[in-house]
Design a protein around this motif. Structure first.
Motif, PDB file in Angstrom:
ATOM      1  N   PHE A   1       0.826  -1.212   0.000  1.00 10.63           N
ATOM      2  CA  PHE A   1       0.000   0.000   0.000  1.00 10.63           C
ATOM      3  C   PHE A   1       0.859   1.260   0.000  1.00 10.63           C
ATOM      4  CE2 PHE A   1      -1.183   3.090   3.373  1.00 10.63           C
ATOM      5  CZ  PHE A   1      -2.089   3.857   2.660  1.00 10.63           C
ATOM      6  N   ASN A   2       1.962   1.235   0.732  1.00  7.63           N
ATOM      7  CA  ASN A   2       2.822   2.414   0.830  1.00  7.63           C
ATOM      8  C   ASN A   2       3.421   2.801  -0.517  1.00  7.63           C
ATOM      9  OD1 ASN A   2       2.701   2.825   3.782  1.00  7.63           O
ATOM     10  ND2 ASN A   2       3.721   0.848   3.873  1.00  7.63           N
ATOM     11  N   PHE A   3       3.765   1.808  -1.343  1.00  8.17           N
ATOM     12  CA  PHE A   3       4.334   2.104  -2.655  1.00  8.17           C
ATOM     13  C   PHE A   3       3.277   2.656  -3.607  1.00  8.17           C
ATOM     14  CE2 PHE A   3       7.464  -0.847  -0.959  1.00  8.17           C
ATOM     15  CZ  PHE A   3       8.651  -0.228  -1.318  1.00  8.17           C
ATOM     16  N   LEU A   4       2.085   2.090  -3.553  1.00  8.28           N
ATOM     17  CA  LEU A   4       1.009   2.603  -4.401  1.00  8.28           C
ATOM     18  C   LEU A   4       0.675   4.043  -4.026  1.00  8.28           C
ATOM     19  CD1 LEU A   4      -1.314  -0.538  -4.427  1.00  8.28           C
ATOM     20  CD2 LEU A   4      -0.001   0.347  -6.361  1.00  8.28           C
ATOM     21  N   LYS A   5       0.609   4.304  -2.734  1.00  2.00           N
ATOM     22  CA  LYS A   5       0.315   5.664  -2.274  1.00  2.00           C
ATOM     23  C   LYS A   5       1.432   6.626  -2.685  1.00  2.00           C
ATOM     24  CE  LYS A   5      -0.507   8.380   1.909  1.00  2.00           C
ATOM     25  NZ  LYS A   5      -0.547   8.360   3.394  1.00  2.00           N
ATOM     26  N   ARG A   6       2.670   6.182  -2.575  1.00  2.00           N
ATOM     27  CA  ARG A   6       3.808   7.018  -2.984  1.00  2.00           C
ATOM     28  C   ARG A   6       3.695   7.408  -4.447  1.00  2.00           C
ATOM     29  NH1 ARG A   6       9.198   4.098  -4.632  1.00  2.00           N
ATOM     30  NH2 ARG A   6       7.694   3.618  -6.284  1.00  2.00           N
ATOM     31  N   ASP A   7       3.321   6.450  -5.286  1.00  2.00           N
ATOM     32  CA  ASP A   7       3.229   6.710  -6.722  1.00  2.00           C
ATOM     33  C   ASP A   7       2.057   7.615  -7.070  1.00  2.00           C
ATOM     34  OD1 ASP A   7       5.383   5.071  -6.855  1.00  2.00           O
ATOM     35  OD2 ASP A   7       4.456   3.532  -8.108  1.00  2.00           O
ATOM     36  N   GLY A   8       1.164   7.849  -6.107  1.00  2.00           N
ATOM     37  CA  GLY A   8       0.035   8.734  -6.353  1.00  2.00           C
ATOM     38  C   GLY A   8       0.349  10.202  -6.160  1.00  2.00           C
ATOM     39  N   ASP A   9       1.583  10.514  -5.772  1.00  2.00           N
ATOM     40  CA  ASP A   9       2.000  11.905  -5.598  1.00  2.00           C
ATOM     41  C   ASP A   9       2.206  12.540  -6.970  1.00  2.00           C
ATOM     42  OD1 ASP A   9       3.079  14.328  -4.945  1.00  2.00           O
ATOM     43  OD2 ASP A   9       4.811  13.544  -3.852  1.00  2.00           O
ATOM     44  N   VAL A  10       1.289  13.396  -7.379  1.00  4.32           N
ATOM     45  CA  VAL A  10       1.325  13.970  -8.727  1.00  4.32           C
ATOM     46  C   VAL A  10       2.493  14.932  -8.913  1.00  4.32           C
ATOM     47  CG1 VAL A  10      -1.151  13.701  -9.071  1.00  4.32           C
ATOM     48  CG2 VAL A  10      -0.277  15.807  -8.030  1.00  4.32           C
ATOM     49  N   GLU A  11       3.085  15.393  -7.826  1.00  6.30           N
ATOM     50  CA  GLU A  11       4.203  16.329  -7.930  1.00  6.30           C
ATOM     51  C   GLU A  11       5.513  15.617  -8.263  1.00  6.30           C
ATOM     52  OE1 GLU A  11       4.445  18.707  -4.454  1.00  6.30           O
ATOM     53  OE2 GLU A  11       2.465  19.617  -4.712  1.00  6.30           O
ATOM     54  N   THR A  12       5.523  14.303  -8.152  1.00  3.80           N
ATOM     55  CA  THR A  12       6.717  13.524  -8.475  1.00  3.80           C
ATOM     56  C   THR A  12       6.548  12.896  -9.849  1.00  3.80           C
ATOM     57  OG1 THR A  12       6.990  12.983  -6.126  1.00  3.80           O
ATOM     58  CG2 THR A  12       8.268  11.701  -7.712  1.00  3.80           C
ATOM     59  N   LYS A  13       7.512  13.109 -10.727  1.00  6.04           N
ATOM     60  CA  LYS A  13       7.435  12.588 -12.085  1.00  6.04           C
ATOM     61  C   LYS A  13       7.700  11.082 -12.106  1.00  6.04           C
ATOM     62  CE  LYS A  13       8.912  16.937 -14.233  1.00  6.04           C
ATOM     63  NZ  LYS A  13       9.909  17.593 -15.119  1.00  6.04           N
ATOM     64  N   THR A  14       7.114  10.439 -13.098  1.00  8.89           N
ATOM     65  CA  THR A  14       7.247   8.990 -13.209  1.00  8.89           C
ATOM     66  C   THR A  14       8.701   8.570 -13.391  1.00  8.89           C
ATOM     67  OG1 THR A  14       5.029   8.787 -14.161  1.00  8.89           O
ATOM     68  CG2 THR A  14       6.542   6.946 -14.520  1.00  8.89           C
ATOM     69  N   ASP A  15       9.466   9.318 -14.194  1.00  9.93           N
ATOM     70  CA  ASP A  15      10.857   8.923 -14.424  1.00  9.93           C
ATOM     71  C   ASP A  15      11.735   9.135 -13.194  1.00  9.93           C
ATOM     72  OD1 ASP A  15      10.934  11.657 -14.463  1.00  9.93           O
ATOM     73  OD2 ASP A  15      11.704  11.851 -16.500  1.00  9.93           O
ATOM     74  N   GLU A  16      11.230   9.885 -12.216  1.00  9.03           N
ATOM     75  CA  GLU A  16      11.947  10.006 -10.950  1.00  9.03           C
ATOM     76  C   GLU A  16      11.686   8.782 -10.071  1.00  9.03           C
ATOM     77  OE1 GLU A  16      10.899  13.646  -9.050  1.00  9.03           O
ATOM     78  OE2 GLU A  16      11.488  14.906 -10.740  1.00  9.03           O
TER      79      GLU A  16
END
Length: 288
Positions: free
Chosen positions: A70-85
């Protein structure tokens, strides 16, 4: 350690996933008002996942995610962080891990995700692909915010989009891959509601075990949670993996009734999947 005669796992045909019940995080099960941590939640989830008859329910094939993911999915939901980061092109290990997760989810009709709000409250989110909705089973009803869940679904959408750019996603079970556009639906729990401040994790585990996609296959209330907390401790302590790992937890020997051979019936397989307790144990009389 709870002796073998007092509590038995119903299905021993397959080895259980590897986990180790340690004294520190098991203490919450012997304190009536304690909050359940990730370790206890994930251990019981592993036991549920080992039961073949719980992998397919009336609502379809089920994948149960662990609390850690769950923590990784939630982390990836941060729109301010780019996917390539989050997933650098050189880090194929992370990219491959996300790809395997997406393909696993798409191969199931329902994905159960335990949601943890700042280590203060647990509830269950069910990605129901057949209904194209996100079902929310919360023992506190609608009183809690859903920001954690929204971020989790956004994170999953990011992973789906990333994988779909790398390969064609076809021959899966989902009618639509725009999961972030699916509506959230709070499921009315009727009597399966929390009335104290610490039983949310216990309700979560019962929701995971008994939710079919349309309804709960068993009835339970706040009054059942005290017994379930003790039974949960016995189930984890008496599991084959815990014994094999050599973690006796001697300090709790006196708190778990040893019982006798006449108190338990060993089941090779559940005789009635809808009857409470048949998923793991069948006690002829209550010891608590």
């Amino acid at each position: 350690m709870a002796p073998r005669s007092s509590l038995m796992l119903a299905n021993r045909a397959k080895p259980l996933p590897d986990f180790h019940s340690s004294e520190k995080w098991m203490e919450c099960l012997f304190q009536p008002d304690a909050y359940l941590g990730d370790e206890v939640i994930d251990c019981y989830i592993n036991l549920i996942k080992a039961q073949e008859h719980l992998k397919c329910r009336s609502g379809g094939r089920v994948h149960i995610e662990n609390a850690f993911q769950f923590n990784f999915l939630k982390r990836d939901g941060d729109v301010e962080t780019k996917t390539d980061e989050l997933y650098p092109s050189k880090d194929m290990a992370q990219i491959s891990s996300a790809e395997r997760r997406v393909l696993l989810y798409l191969d199931h009709d329902m994905v159960f995700i335990p949601i943890n709000i700042q280590e203060m409250h647990w509830y269950l989110a069910v990605i129901n692909a057949r209904n194209m909705e996100i079902q929310v089973l919360d023992s506190l009803g609608t009183s809690s915010g859903r920001n954690d869940l929204i971020d989790t679904i956004k994170g999953l959408q990011r992973q789906i989009d990333m994988v779909s750019q790398r390969k064609e996603l076809k021959d899966h079970r989902w009618p639509d891959l725009r999961v972030a556009s699916w509506p959230l639906r709070d499921i009315e729990m009727e009597n399966a509601k929390q009335t104290d401040s610490s039983s949310c994790g216990l309700f979560l585990l019962n929701y995971i075990e008994y939710w079919t996609g349309d309804e709960l296959s068993d009835n339970f209330t706040q009054d059942d949670m005290s017994h379930f907390r003790k039974k949960l401790a016995a189930i984890l302590l008496s599991s084959d993996i815990n014994k094999r790992k050599g973690c006796p937890l001697y300090k709790y020997d006196k708190e778990v009734d040893a019982g006798c051979s006449s108190d338990v019936q060993i089941l090779d397989s559940p005789t009635n999947p809808k009857k409470r307790g048949n998923y793991f144990v069948y006690l002829k009389k209550t010891k608590y």
